[in-house]
Design an enzyme around this catalytic site. Sequence first.
Site, PDB file in Angstrom:
ATOM      1  N   LEU A   1       1.207  -1.602   0.093  1.00 35.83           N
ATOM      2  CA  LEU A   1      -0.372   0.571   0.149  1.00 35.83           C
ATOM      3  C   LEU A   1       0.594   0.912  -0.209  1.00 35.83           C
ATOM      4  O   LEU A   1       1.827   1.037   1.116  1.00 35.83           O
ATOM      5  CB  LEU A   1      -0.992   0.367   1.178  1.00 35.83           C
ATOM      6  CG  LEU A   1      -2.019  -0.862   1.224  1.00 35.83           C
ATOM      7  CD1 LEU A   1      -2.543  -1.370   2.363  1.00 35.83           C
ATOM      8  CD2 LEU A   1      -3.090  -1.360   0.606  1.00 35.83           C
ATOM      9  N   ASP A   2       0.437   2.690  -0.550  1.00 35.61           N
ATOM     10  CA  ASP A   2       1.310   3.277  -1.031  1.00 35.61           C
ATOM     11  C   ASP A   2       1.165   4.060   0.560  1.00 35.61           C
ATOM     12  O   ASP A   2       0.375   4.158   0.831  1.00 35.61           O
ATOM     13  CB  ASP A   2       1.577   3.888  -2.501  1.00 35.61           C
ATOM     14  CG  ASP A   2      -0.054   4.843  -2.566  1.00 35.61           C
ATOM     15  OD1 ASP A   2      -0.744   5.434  -1.262  1.00 35.61           O
ATOM     16  OD2 ASP A   2      -0.770   5.038  -3.503  1.00 35.61           O
ATOM     17  N   ARG A   3       1.771   5.115   0.569  1.00 37.98           N
ATOM     18  CA  ARG A   3       2.193   6.072   2.129  1.00 37.98           C
ATOM     19  C   ARG A   3       0.845   6.822   1.938  1.00 37.98           C
ATOM     20  O   ARG A   3       0.390   7.347   3.355  1.00 37.98           O
ATOM     21  CB  ARG A   3       3.041   7.485   1.344  1.00 37.98           C
ATOM     22  CG  ARG A   3       3.662   7.842   2.814  1.00 37.98           C
ATOM     23  CD  ARG A   3       4.411   9.420   2.397  1.00 37.98           C
ATOM     24  NE  ARG A   3       5.568   8.730   1.632  1.00 37.98           N
ATOM     25  CZ  ARG A   3       6.919   8.111   2.805  1.00 37.98           C
ATOM     26  NH1 ARG A   3       6.380   8.470   4.047  1.00 37.98           N
ATOM     27  NH2 ARG A   3       8.062   8.278   2.186  1.00 37.98           N
ATOM     28  N   ASP A   4       0.366   6.962   1.037  1.00 38.07           N
ATOM     29  CA  ASP A   4      -1.132   7.897   0.908  1.00 38.07           C
ATOM     30  C   ASP A   4      -2.014   6.834   1.229  1.00 38.07           C
ATOM     31  O   ASP A   4      -3.429   7.800   0.996  1.00 38.07           O
ATOM     32  CB  ASP A   4      -0.767   8.858  -0.293  1.00 38.07           C
ATOM     33  CG  ASP A   4      -0.343   9.772   0.237  1.00 38.07           C
ATOM     34  OD1 ASP A   4       0.655  10.327   0.928  1.00 38.07           O
ATOM     35  OD2 ASP A   4       0.108  10.312  -0.907  1.00 38.07           O
ATOM     36  N   THR A   5      -2.327   5.411   1.094  1.00 35.98           N
ATOM     37  CA  THR A   5      -3.317   4.526   0.837  1.00 35.98           C
ATOM     38  C   THR A   5      -3.288   3.902   2.787  1.00 35.98           C
ATOM     39  O   THR A   5      -1.996   3.667   3.152  1.00 35.98           O
ATOM     40  CB  THR A   5      -2.786   3.704   0.458  1.00 35.98           C
ATOM     41  OG1 THR A   5      -3.627   4.425  -0.657  1.00 35.98           O
ATOM     42  CG2 THR A   5      -4.269   2.542   0.193  1.00 35.98           C
TER      43      THR A   5
END
Length: 237
Positions: A107-111
């Site tokens: 999951l990316d940083r903003d998810t």
Amino acid sequence: MNGARPEKLLKAIANLGYGSRKEVATMFRAGLFTDASGEVLYADDRHPLADVRIEGEPLDPPPGLTLMLHKPVGYTCSTRDPGRVVYDLLPPRFRRRQPALSPVGRLDRDTSGLLLMTDDGALLHRVISPKAKLPKVYEACLAQPLRGDEAASFASGTLLLESETTPLLPATLETLSPTLARLTLTEGRYHQVRRMFAAVGNHVEGLHRDRIGRLDLGDLPAGQWRVLTDAERQSLG
């Protein structure tokens, strides 16, 4: 350990991340390890790990550990990122386990949302394999209201992402509000949800994954984790 003779406790406990072999040996000499009845154990003993206690507490699960983490926004699925990483949310020894405890996909940083982590390589590859077609459910907060034709586009099996030549597999879109959608995917391409909405002229402002297969976060608070049960592991295929 599948009926095999247990390895010496010094090596087994060091592999669980409690310290280097030298550090764990010092802990043995201090009498920190006992069996469930309180009898002191020694570094060269061969003893079932499930019966070992450290200062009266059970050891972490042996290799085959799989856990779910409720990842908050702002953390990356990396060991080398200079900022906050998901390992910061776990006991420090989990980062030192051998075999390593790794994210199952990313999951990316903003998810935010459900992230699985395991030291079981076979399970990891089963879950992320495109052949598994394991459904993953996301909620996306959008910059603009949905037009109404996105569900058909996502379900068509013909949608192409920018710079790709293979169409996406069909995906299911459920409208929760004009700017909130639930999207179910059976594949996991790079930043797929964000790129899908970009392909239909929208922008994802917030993204949360709340389900993988039959697993969901339930009431697990953000930043917290728990070990999966055997039944939950088996549900992943």
